[in-house]
Design a protein around this motif. Structure first.
Motif, PDB file in Angstrom:
ATOM      1  N   GLY A 178      27.483  31.065  50.635  1.00 23.90           N
ATOM      2  CA  GLY A 178      26.987  31.895  49.242  1.00 23.90           C
ATOM      3  C   GLY A 178      28.164  33.069  48.780  1.00 23.90           C
ATOM      4  N   ASN A 179      28.420  33.917  50.184  1.00 24.54           N
ATOM      5  CA  ASN A 179      29.756  34.862  50.262  1.00 24.54           C
ATOM      6  C   ASN A 179      30.361  34.219  49.861  1.00 24.54           C
ATOM      7  N   LEU A 180      31.521  33.423  50.233  1.00 27.16           N
ATOM      8  CA  LEU A 180      32.458  32.603  49.650  1.00 27.16           C
ATOM      9  C   LEU A 180      33.114  32.024  48.449  1.00 27.16           C
ATOM     10  N   ASN A 181      31.774  31.672  48.527  1.00 24.21           N
ATOM     11  CA  ASN A 181      31.389  30.667  46.856  1.00 24.21           C
ATOM     12  C   ASN A 181      31.309  31.901  44.984  1.00 24.21           C
ATOM     13  N   SER A 182      30.976  32.963  46.130  1.00 21.92           N
ATOM     14  CA  SER A 182      30.864  34.257  44.373  1.00 21.92           C
ATOM     15  C   SER A 182      32.476  34.571  45.038  1.00 21.92           C
ATOM     16  N   TYR A 183      32.649  35.404  46.223  1.00 25.15           N
ATOM     17  CA  TYR A 183      34.521  35.202  46.393  1.00 25.15           C
ATOM     18  C   TYR A 183      35.253  34.641  45.150  1.00 25.15           C
ATOM     19  N   TYR A 184      35.487  33.345  45.346  1.00 28.99           N
ATOM     20  CA  TYR A 184      36.792  32.655  45.595  1.00 28.99           C
ATOM     21  C   TYR A 184      36.122  32.430  43.898  1.00 28.99           C
ATOM     22  N   SER A 185      34.606  32.473  42.891  1.00 31.79           N
ATOM     23  CA  SER A 185      34.441  32.175  41.562  1.00 31.79           C
ATOM     24  C   SER A 185      35.257  33.472  40.911  1.00 31.79           C
ATOM     25  N   GLN A 186      35.345  35.163  41.886  1.00 27.35           N
ATOM     26  CA  GLN A 186      35.476  36.227  40.663  1.00 27.35           C
ATOM     27  C   GLN A 186      36.590  37.039  41.325  1.00 27.35           C
ATOM     28  N   GLN A 187      37.437  35.984  42.468  1.00 27.65           N
ATOM     29  CA  GLN A 187      39.122  36.431  43.055  1.00 27.65           C
ATOM     30  C   GLN A 187      39.871  35.537  43.025  1.00 27.65           C
ATOM     31  N   GLY A 188      39.548  34.092  43.027  1.00 31.49           N
ATOM     32  CA  GLY A 188      40.478  32.902  43.515  1.00 31.49           C
ATOM     33  C   GLY A 188      41.133  32.885  44.973  1.00 31.49           C
ATOM     34  N   VAL A 189      41.999  31.569  44.799  1.00 34.47           N
ATOM     35  CA  VAL A 189      42.442  31.772  45.972  1.00 34.47           C
ATOM     36  C   VAL A 189      42.916  33.321  46.313  1.00 34.47           C
ATOM     37  N   PRO A 190      42.245  33.489  47.858  1.00 32.81           N
ATOM     38  CA  PRO A 190      43.211  34.613  47.928  1.00 32.81           C
ATOM     39  C   PRO A 190      44.768  33.959  49.172  1.00 32.81           C
TER      40      PRO A 190
END
Length: 265
Positions: A178-190
């Motif tokens: 869930g945390n990774l999904n949220s990060y990628y949806s908000q921040q994109g690929v790091p």
């Protein structure tokens, strides 16, 4: 530039995670996502061993979690007073070996004097202990269920007695996906992802591969140390950076170099 660190947040005296602060100094926007959880084990047995320093030549702590287990033993069994009154002094008459400054800091908070913290990893600590240890009594080594055998083997080969006790086990953090999904949806690929342990890599890699898709080749993968770097390489991932020591400063320096054009560290 956005970077992702797969670790839990640890505030220092300034009220901020030191890894975030160091990366900010280089203009890097870091986000922390925890990938590991821990369950403590065998605390009554460990507490009993801590109550008998006369049976041991010293202590070895190679992770913050093992120190937390010791703290829990002191709290749960009302040993805080006897620890302060006598046990702490008896353990301080012996060697207390640690890996890394983070672990050393926690050990110091329970009143023990540490040595070996600058070694940085188990291999170097084993060499350090072997160069100094002369006691016939075993060293007490509280550890996790995923401990590597490098330290025990190195000490055994040198004839140094050690008694291990498993005081915690590592499990996946329930919020990884869930945390990774949220990060990628908000921040994109790091631009970079740092792994802090082989187990953290195991529990998170599949999700990262799925979320990154074809963009995974753009990510600079970093490791906090050589063991984690080897685990990354074993998964076929290019290791752009291995921190020279497990510290915020060393990691930030390494990531900055890796993110520079044609950078590598």
């Amino acid at each position: 530039m956005k970077v992702l660190l797969l670790k839990d947040a640890k505030e220092d005296d300034c009220g901020q995670d030191p890894y975030i602060r160091e990366l900010e100094l280089y203009g890097l926007e870091a986000t922390l996502i925890p990938v590991l959880s821990f369950e403590f084990l065998s605390l009554p047995s460990f507490s009993e061993k801590l109550s008998h320093p006369e049976d041991y030549g010293g202590l070895i702590f190679t992770s913050p979690r093992a120190v937390e287990a010791a703290e829990l033993c002191l709290e749960k069994n009302n040993k805080t007073e006897v620890w302060k009154r006598s046990l702490k002094e008896k353990w301080n008459a012996k060697s207390v070996y640690v890996v890394g400054n983070a672990t050393a800091s926690l050990v110091s908070k329970i009143g023990l004097d540490t040595e070996g913290e600058t070694c940085g990893n188990a291999e170097k600590l084993a060499e350090y202990i072997c160069s100094r240890e002369s006691s016939a009594l075993p060293l007490l080594f509280p550890c996790g269920n995923l401990k590597r055998e490098i330290l025990p083997k190195a000490l055994k080969d040198k004839g140094i007695a050690m008694e291990s006790i498993t005081v915690y086990q590592t499990i996946p953090h329930p919020g990884i996906q869930g945390n990774l999904n949220s990060y990628y949806s908000q921040q994109g690929v790091p631009a970079s992802i740092t792994f802090f342990s082989p187990s953290g890599l195991t529990y998170s890699l599949k999700h990262i591969q799925e979320l990154s898709g074809n963009n995974i080749d753009q990510i600079k993968f970093a490791a906090i140390g050589p063991t984690t770097a080897r685990a990354l390489a074993a998964q076929g991932l290019p290791v752009s950076c291995t921190a020279e020591s497990p510290t915020p400063q060393a990691l930030a320096t390494g990531i900055r170099k890796a993110l520079q054009p044609h950078g590598c560290c």
